[in-house]
Design a protein around this motif. Structure first.
Motif, PDB file in Angstrom:
ATOM      1  N   GLY A  86     -17.556  38.018 -15.751  1.00 54.34           N
ATOM      2  CA  GLY A  86     -16.856  36.772 -15.425  1.00 54.34           C
ATOM      3  C   GLY A  86     -15.586  36.974 -14.632  1.00 54.34           C
ATOM      4  N   GLY A 120     -17.399  36.832  -8.470  1.00 57.96           N
ATOM      5  CA  GLY A 120     -18.665  36.205  -8.098  1.00 57.96           C
ATOM      6  C   GLY A 120     -18.959  34.910  -8.853  1.00 57.96           C
ATOM      7  N   ILE A 121     -20.210  34.694  -9.169  1.00 57.37           N
ATOM      8  CA  ILE A 121     -20.642  33.455  -9.821  1.00 57.37           C
ATOM      9  C   ILE A 121     -20.029  33.353 -11.221  1.00 57.37           C
ATOM     10  CG2 ILE A 121     -22.672  32.197 -10.677  1.00 57.37           C
ATOM     11  CD1 ILE A 121     -24.295  33.621  -8.406  1.00 57.37           C
ATOM     12  N   VAL A 129     -15.548  38.935 -19.285  1.00 53.62           N
ATOM     13  CA  VAL A 129     -15.825  40.351 -19.520  1.00 53.62           C
ATOM     14  C   VAL A 129     -16.150  41.026 -18.193  1.00 53.62           C
ATOM     15  CG1 VAL A 129     -17.333  41.990 -20.730  1.00 53.62           C
ATOM     16  CG2 VAL A 129     -16.800  39.761 -21.778  1.00 53.62           C
ATOM     17  N   GLY A 130     -15.585  42.215 -17.989  1.00 56.86           N
ATOM     18  CA  GLY A 130     -15.887  43.014 -16.800  1.00 56.86           C
ATOM     19  C   GLY A 130     -15.422  44.441 -17.067  1.00 56.86           C
ATOM     20  N   ARG A 131     -15.642  45.333 -16.097  1.00 52.36           N
ATOM     21  CA  ARG A 131     -15.236  46.733 -16.332  1.00 52.36           C
ATOM     22  C   ARG A 131     -13.788  46.981 -15.939  1.00 52.36           C
ATOM     23  NH1 ARG A 131     -19.921  48.929 -12.630  1.00 52.36           N
ATOM     24  NH2 ARG A 131     -19.098  47.079 -11.587  1.00 52.36           N
ATOM     25  N   ARG A 176      -8.944  43.708 -12.115  1.00 53.57           N
ATOM     26  CA  ARG A 176      -9.750  42.554 -11.703  1.00 53.57           C
ATOM     27  C   ARG A 176      -9.759  41.503 -12.823  1.00 53.57           C
ATOM     28  NH1 ARG A 176     -15.868  43.126  -9.101  1.00 53.57           N
ATOM     29  NH2 ARG A 176     -15.716  41.199  -7.931  1.00 53.57           N
ATOM     30  N   ASP A 191     -18.212  47.935 -20.202  1.00 55.36           N
ATOM     31  CA  ASP A 191     -19.260  48.252 -19.233  1.00 55.36           C
ATOM     32  C   ASP A 191     -20.584  47.817 -19.849  1.00 55.36           C
ATOM     33  OD1 ASP A 191     -21.142  49.190 -17.519  1.00 55.36           O
ATOM     34  OD2 ASP A 191     -20.399  51.266 -17.467  1.00 55.36           O
ATOM     35  N   ALA A 199     -23.432  48.071 -18.906  1.00 63.97           N
ATOM     36  CA  ALA A 199     -24.565  48.978 -18.743  1.00 63.97           C
ATOM     37  C   ALA A 199     -24.668  49.923 -19.935  1.00 63.97           C
ATOM     38  CB  ALA A 199     -24.414  49.787 -17.456  1.00 63.97           C
ATOM     39  N   GLY A 258     -25.654  40.803 -14.229  1.00 67.14           N
ATOM     40  CA  GLY A 258     -26.939  41.107 -13.596  1.00 67.14           C
ATOM     41  C   GLY A 258     -26.673  41.883 -12.333  1.00 67.14           C
ATOM     42  N   ALA A 259     -27.662  42.642 -11.890  1.00 71.04           N
ATOM     43  CA  ALA A 259     -27.459  43.430 -10.675  1.00 71.04           C
ATOM     44  C   ALA A 259     -28.795  43.835 -10.087  1.00 71.04           C
ATOM     45  CB  ALA A 259     -26.641  44.679 -10.986  1.00 71.04           C
ATOM     46  N   LEU A 264     -29.083  46.001 -17.239  1.00 70.69           N
ATOM     47  CA  LEU A 264     -28.064  45.027 -16.813  1.00 70.69           C
ATOM     48  C   LEU A 264     -28.590  43.592 -16.799  1.00 70.69           C
ATOM     49  CD1 LEU A 264     -26.339  47.135 -14.055  1.00 70.69           C
ATOM     50  CD2 LEU A 264     -25.205  46.116 -16.039  1.00 70.69           C
ATOM     51  N   TYR A 291     -35.778  44.115 -10.048  1.00 67.62           N
ATOM     52  CA  TYR A 291     -34.766  43.110 -10.428  1.00 67.62           C
ATOM     53  C   TYR A 291     -35.473  41.850 -10.939  1.00 67.62           C
ATOM     54  CZ  TYR A 291     -31.318  39.363  -9.434  1.00 67.62           C
ATOM     55  OH  TYR A 291     -30.489  38.260  -9.504  1.00 67.62           O
ATOM     56  N   LYS A 314     -35.353  40.200 -14.710  1.00 66.81           N
ATOM     57  CA  LYS A 314     -34.993  38.794 -14.910  1.00 66.81           C
ATOM     58  C   LYS A 314     -36.137  38.041 -15.593  1.00 66.81           C
ATOM     59  CE  LYS A 314     -30.840  38.164 -13.035  1.00 66.81           C
ATOM     60  NZ  LYS A 314     -29.686  37.977 -13.926  1.00 66.81           N
ATOM     61  N   ALA A 320     -25.911  32.963  -3.619  1.00 64.09           N
ATOM     62  CA  ALA A 320     -24.527  32.893  -3.148  1.00 64.09           C
ATOM     63  C   ALA A 320     -24.135  34.220  -2.528  1.00 64.09           C
ATOM     64  CB  ALA A 320     -23.591  32.581  -4.318  1.00 64.09           C
ATOM     65  N   MET A 326     -22.914  41.209  -5.222  1.00 64.19           N
ATOM     66  CA  MET A 326     -24.301  41.619  -5.461  1.00 64.19           C
ATOM     67  C   MET A 326     -25.170  41.459  -4.223  1.00 64.19           C
ATOM     68  SD  MET A 326     -27.098  40.390  -8.280  1.00 64.19           S
ATOM     69  CE  MET A 326     -28.068  39.331  -7.247  1.00 64.19           C
TER      70      MET A 326
HETATM   71  N1  LIG Z   1     -25.625  36.069  -5.927  1.00 59.83           N
HETATM   72  C1  LIG Z   1     -26.830  35.530  -5.899  1.00 59.83           C
HETATM   73  O1  LIG Z   1     -27.326  35.113  -4.824  1.00 59.83           O
HETATM   74  C2  LIG Z   1     -27.649  35.418  -7.137  1.00 59.83           C
HETATM   75  C3  LIG Z   1     -28.913  34.811  -7.057  1.00 59.83           C
HETATM   76  C4  LIG Z   1     -29.676  34.682  -8.221  1.00 59.83           C
HETATM   77  C5  LIG Z   1     -29.168  35.152  -9.432  1.00 59.83           C
HETATM   78  N2  LIG Z   1     -27.942  35.754  -9.476  1.00 59.83           N
HETATM   79  C6  LIG Z   1     -27.461  36.221 -10.780  1.00 59.83           C
HETATM   80  O2  LIG Z   1     -26.181  35.661 -11.011  1.00 59.83           O
HETATM   81  C7  LIG Z   1     -25.402  36.544 -11.830  1.00 59.83           C
HETATM   82  C8  LIG Z   1     -24.061  36.821 -11.153  1.00 59.83           C
HETATM   83  O3  LIG Z   1     -24.343  37.380  -9.883  1.00 59.83           O
HETATM   84  P1  LIG Z   1     -23.212  37.657  -8.784  1.00 59.83           P
HETATM   85  O4  LIG Z   1     -23.898  37.621  -7.479  1.00 59.83           O
HETATM   86  O5  LIG Z   1     -22.027  36.810  -9.047  1.00 59.83           O
HETATM   87  O6  LIG Z   1     -22.871  39.179  -9.120  1.00 59.83           O
HETATM   88  P2  LIG Z   1     -21.583  40.043  -8.706  1.00 59.83           P
HETATM   89  O7  LIG Z   1     -20.828  39.408  -7.607  1.00 59.83           O
HETATM   90  O8  LIG Z   1     -22.060  41.435  -8.502  1.00 59.83           O
HETATM   91  O9  LIG Z   1     -20.732  39.987 -10.058  1.00 59.83           O
HETATM   92  C9  LIG Z   1     -19.497  40.558 -10.083  1.00 59.83           C
HETATM   93  C10 LIG Z   1     -19.014  40.575 -11.512  1.00 59.83           C
HETATM   94  O10 LIG Z   1     -19.841  41.425 -12.307  1.00 59.83           O
HETATM   95  C11 LIG Z   1     -19.013  42.326 -13.042  1.00 59.83           C
HETATM   96  N3  LIG Z   1     -19.811  43.504 -13.383  1.00 59.83           N
HETATM   97  C12 LIG Z   1     -20.599  44.211 -12.549  1.00 59.83           C
HETATM   98  N4  LIG Z   1     -21.167  45.246 -13.225  1.00 59.83           N
HETATM   99  C13 LIG Z   1     -20.738  45.160 -14.511  1.00 59.83           C
HETATM  100  C14 LIG Z   1     -20.941  45.948 -15.675  1.00 59.83           C
HETATM  101  N5  LIG Z   1     -21.708  47.041 -15.655  1.00 59.83           N
HETATM  102  N6  LIG Z   1     -20.319  45.586 -16.824  1.00 59.83           N
HETATM  103  C15 LIG Z   1     -19.508  44.495 -16.845  1.00 59.83           C
HETATM  104  N7  LIG Z   1     -19.286  43.711 -15.774  1.00 59.83           N
HETATM  105  C16 LIG Z   1     -19.875  44.058 -14.613  1.00 59.83           C
HETATM  106  C17 LIG Z   1     -17.862  42.554 -12.071  1.00 59.83           C
HETATM  107  O11 LIG Z   1     -16.704  43.066 -12.693  1.00 59.83           O
HETATM  108  P3  LIG Z   1     -16.343  44.650 -12.655  1.00 59.83           P
HETATM  109  O12 LIG Z   1     -16.724  45.167 -11.309  1.00 59.83           O
HETATM  110  O13 LIG Z   1     -14.889  44.726 -12.954  1.00 59.83           O
HETATM  111  O14 LIG Z   1     -17.157  45.251 -13.748  1.00 59.83           O
HETATM  112  C18 LIG Z   1     -17.622  41.128 -11.643  1.00 59.83           C
HETATM  113  O15 LIG Z   1     -16.965  40.389 -12.671  1.00 59.83           O
HETATM  114  C19 LIG Z   1     -26.269  37.797 -12.020  1.00 59.83           C
HETATM  115  O16 LIG Z   1     -26.974  37.707 -13.231  1.00 59.83           O
HETATM  116  C20 LIG Z   1     -27.250  37.720 -10.851  1.00 59.83           C
HETATM  117  O17 LIG Z   1     -28.441  38.420 -11.122  1.00 59.83           O
HETATM  118  C21 LIG Z   1     -27.169  35.899  -8.367  1.00 59.83           C
END
Ligand SMILES: NC(=O)c1ccc[n+]([C@@H]2O[C@H](COP(=O)([O-])OP(=O)(O)OC[C@H]3O[C@@H](n4cnc5c(N)ncnc54)[C@H](OP(=O)(O)O)[C@@H]3O)[C@@H](O)[C@H]2O)c1
Length: 296
Positions: free
Chosen positions: A10, A13-14, A32-34, A38, A61, A63, A89-90, A108, A162, A166, A195, A199
């Motif tokens: 949180g 990103g989203i 929550v994040g690592r 940030r 973390d 993971a 998610g990743a 993840l 991925y 999901k 978005a 990711m």
């Molecule tokens: N973006 C899209 O187009 C899209 C489409 C469909 C579904 N989704 C889903 O939407 C959700 C959010 O996606 P997003 O695109 O916003 O992702 P993102 O930009 O990669 O998310 C970034 C966030 O994830 C945290 N994070 C990453 N790895 C982590 C870990 N191992 N432990 C704890 N925190 C972690 C980061 O904080 P730190 O780096 O500080 O850990 C940061 O808060 C995911 O489930 C993704 O699968 C996204």
């Protein structure tokens, strides 16, 4: 009394946009994040819109299954919990294994949210009515539907693995909703659409992420993906925010909330008994919890 929500991943990103939406709605939000810096920046931003209790950050973390267990314990100590948004998610370009030796995409996108949810169920029930929101993806449609083991047979193709992780999480989510009927906990999946985030930035550089069968269509796949992930994270967060707060969902459960923040039909393969059984068996073996799996 303060009503707390947790948003994993949180701090960017989203997830950050979701946290801001929940805070503006009046929930006290823990993100929550690592990365602690940030996290601190996220808390500052969330505080500017918060109308409920003060935002907080917890480092974990996701993971690491050990970190997930510690996180659950810390969240339980924070007081009443109304909303759990499993947003982490990743899509990982290359096959990786976590500190627990488990394939990281599966961890993840499914196993970590699964474990956190299971560890918080008793608390969410005690603090009900409450909601669980698991963030899904339209990539479930590209999934190989075999869940006998963590890693499906064949090569590693990031997009399909991925989608498969999901899909495992969606199958778990919809089954959990049925098991928790009458418990006071509503369970939703939220599909954000797409978005431009960390990711998706650069994910589509190599056709290696799709299976050989899809590669002849790579230019088309890339164009579609680029178009669908061009929008802002604030728009993509609407499905999670609605799933967590929309009053029209009170008393309802087991729905997929789509990118327009309204219920959409669930992808059929997510409710196949064989898929659900295999996902549950695999999850319980890899991430055991002490309590008996809860029913409503
Ligand atoms: N973006 C899209 O187009 C899209 C489409 C469909 C579904 N989704 C889903 O939407 C959700 C959010 O996606 P997003 O695109 O916003 O992702 P993102 O930009 O990669 O998310 C970034 C966030 O994830 C945290 N994070 C990453 N790895 C982590 C870990 N191992 N432990 C704890 N925190 C972690 C980061 O904080 P730190 O780096 O500080 O850990 C940061 O808060 C995911 O489930 C993704 O699968 C996204």
């Amino acid at each position: 009394m303060e009503q707390r929500a947790v948003v994993t991943a949180g701090t960017g990103g989203i997830g950050l946009e979701t946290a801001m939406g929940l805070a503006a709605y009046g929930l006290a939000v823990t993100v929550v994040g690592r990365d602690a810096e940030r996290g601190a920046r996220a808390v500052e931003r969330i505080a500017t819109v918060a109308t409920g209790g003060e935002p907080r950050f917890i480092a974990a973390d996701l993971a690491s299954l050990g970190d997930v267990r510690e996180l659950a314990a810390r969240l339980a100590a924070e007081g009443p919990l109304k909303v759990l948004v499993n947003n982490v998610g990743a899509m990982l370009a290359d096959r990786q294994h976590t500190v627990d030796g488990i394939e990281a995409t599966f961890v993840l996108n499914h196993l970590s949210p699964y474990l956190l949810t299971e560890l918080l169920l008793d608390q969410l029930r005690a603090d009900g009515p409450s909601r669980i929101v698991n963030v899904s993806s339209s990539a479930v449609r590209a999934a190989k539907r075999s869940f006998e083991d963590v890693e499906p047979p064949g090569g590693y193709y990031a997009f399909h693995w991925y989608g498969r992780a999901k899909l495992a999480n969606l199958a778990y989510t919809l089954d959990l909703a049925q098991r928790l009927r009458g418990s006071g906990i509503s369970v939703f999946a939220a599909d954000p659409g797409g978005a431009a985030t960390d990711m998706t930035n650069g994910t589509m550089r190599s056709p290696k992420i799709v299976s050989p069968a899809l590669r002849p269509l790579w230019p088309l796949v890339r164009r579609l993906f680029a178009r669908s992930t061009a929008g802002p994270a604030s728009t993509a967060a609407r499905s999670s925010i609605a799933a967590a707060t929309d009053a029209s969902l009170d008393g309802r459960t087991g729905l997929v909330i789509g990118p327009r923040a309204t219920p959409v039909p669930a992808f059929r393969a997510s409710t196949t008994p064989r898929t659900v059984d295999n996902v549950l068996r695999l999850s319980r073996r890899l991430a055991p919890v002490e309590h008996e799996p809860m029913t409503g």
